[in-house]
Design an enzyme around this catalytic site. Structure first.
Site, short mmCIF file in Angstrom:
data_model
loop_
_atom_site.label_atom_id
_atom_site.label_comp_id
_atom_site.label_asym_id
_atom_site.label_seq_id
_atom_site.Cartn_x
_atom_site.Cartn_y
_atom_site.Cartn_z
N ASP A 67 56.71 34.49 53.93
CA ASP A 67 57.73 33.70 53.22
C ASP A 67 57.12 32.86 52.10
O ASP A 67 55.90 32.75 51.98
CB ASP A 67 58.48 32.81 54.21
N ASN A 135 62.36 25.22 66.51
CA ASN A 135 63.72 25.72 66.78
C ASN A 135 63.72 27.24 67.02
O ASN A 135 64.78 27.86 67.01
CB ASN A 135 64.65 25.37 65.60
N HIS A 137 62.40 29.54 65.05
CA HIS A 137 62.42 30.43 63.87
C HIS A 137 61.12 31.22 63.78
O HIS A 137 60.06 30.79 64.23
CB HIS A 137 62.76 29.67 62.57
N GLU A 142 66.06 31.22 60.40
CA GLU A 142 66.55 30.08 61.16
C GLU A 142 67.56 30.54 62.21
O GLU A 142 68.08 31.65 62.14
CB GLU A 142 67.22 29.08 60.20
P1 PGA Z 1 53.37 25.44 62.03
O1 PGA Z 1 54.66 26.25 61.60
O2 PGA Z 1 52.30 26.43 62.25
O3 PGA Z 1 53.08 24.53 60.88
O4 PGA Z 1 53.72 24.69 63.29
C1 PGA Z 1 55.03 27.39 62.29
C2 PGA Z 1 56.38 27.87 61.81
O5 PGA Z 1 57.22 27.03 61.41
O6 PGA Z 1 56.61 29.08 61.81
#
Ligand code: PGA
Length: 244
Positions: A67, A135, A137, A142
């Site tokens: 992304d 959450n 995702h 999302e």
């Molecule tokens: P993080 O993010 O590694 O910064 O916890 C993971 C994600 O949101 O996919």
């Protein structure tokens, strides 16, 4: 789904880095799917160290990131292009033209379609690395995202904006509100998927990933339909699994 529980985040990084190196060494033209965020940082450091010590060649590797934020230029320190260049690409012998991220500038919708086609042209992705949001995702898919989604433009939800504010001086207003992400179907098209997570704040999402019947409310549950998924997590992220 294979679940590997590690004693800490360091071990998570090491095991995941080893899987990446194995993929690079055993494929003639490996295609890697890469992730950003705080979780893979140590893994990238280990890959850079491997390159310095063992000279594992990345010359034939093609990478696709999950992304990119919309509206940030590639030299903006918060863009994922900048992150990847700084944490991996500029330290190894990969040709930058073989490193793909969605283009977060210009016509976002068109850029998403172009990206999906690029993945199809070079794919399938041999090994896709994923983190996971609190959450549930994956990428920036999302809660509520269709499991058949391809690369698309998303409006980031409130929880994700809050979670990511730490990268933007804790200022929520600076966090972009949109991103381009591989879709859930795009991710599921990968041959092997490795999801890494550490820390107690990921425990609930990991619980749902493993135990909840597939539901768009927890995008990570889409991974249950794939037969080559490896979950590499530390004890804290696994803490709710033990009780269940
Ligand atoms: P993080 O993010 O590694 O910064 O916890 C993971 C994600 O949101 O996919």
């Amino acid at each position: 789904m294979q679940i590997i529980i590690c004693k800490n985040g360091e071990e998570v990084a090491k095991k995941t880095a080893n899987l990446i190196l194995k993929t690079i060494k055993t494929n003639k033209n490996p295609v890697l799917g890469l992730a950003t965020g705080s979780t893979p940082l140590l893994m990238y450091k280990l890959l850079v160290e491997d390159f310095q010590q063992n000279c594992t060649s990345w010359a034939n590797v093609i990478t696709f990131n999950l992304d990119e934020y919309c509206g940030l230029s590639s030299n903006n320190e918060q863009s994922y292009r900048y992150y990847m260049n700084e944490n991996l690409f500029k330290h190894i012998n990969i040709d930058f033209s073989q490193t793909y991220l969605p283009n977060g500038n210009g016509n976002f919708k068109l850029n998403a379609e172009v990206y999906e086609n690029q993945i199809i042209n070079f794919g399938p992705i041999d090994l896709q690395i994923l983190g996971i949001g609190t959450n549930g995702h994956i990428g920036f898919n999302e809660p509520g995202t269709d499991f058949n989604s391809l690369t698309h433009v998303v409006n980031l939800n409130e929880q994700t904006i809050k979670d990511n504010a730490r990268f933007f001086n804790n200022d929520i207003s600076q966090v972009p509100k949109q991103a381009i992400t591989m879709g859930i179907k795009t991710i599921l098209n990968s041959k092997v998927i490795v999801l890494m997570a550490s820390g107690i704040n990921k425990a609930e999402a990991i619980y749902h990933l493993v135990n909840t019947k597939p539901t768009t409310q927890w995008p990570c549950t889409a991974l249950q339909s794939h037969d080559q998924v490896i979950i590499i997590i530390d004890k804290d992220a696994a803490s709710l699994l033990k009780k269940s």
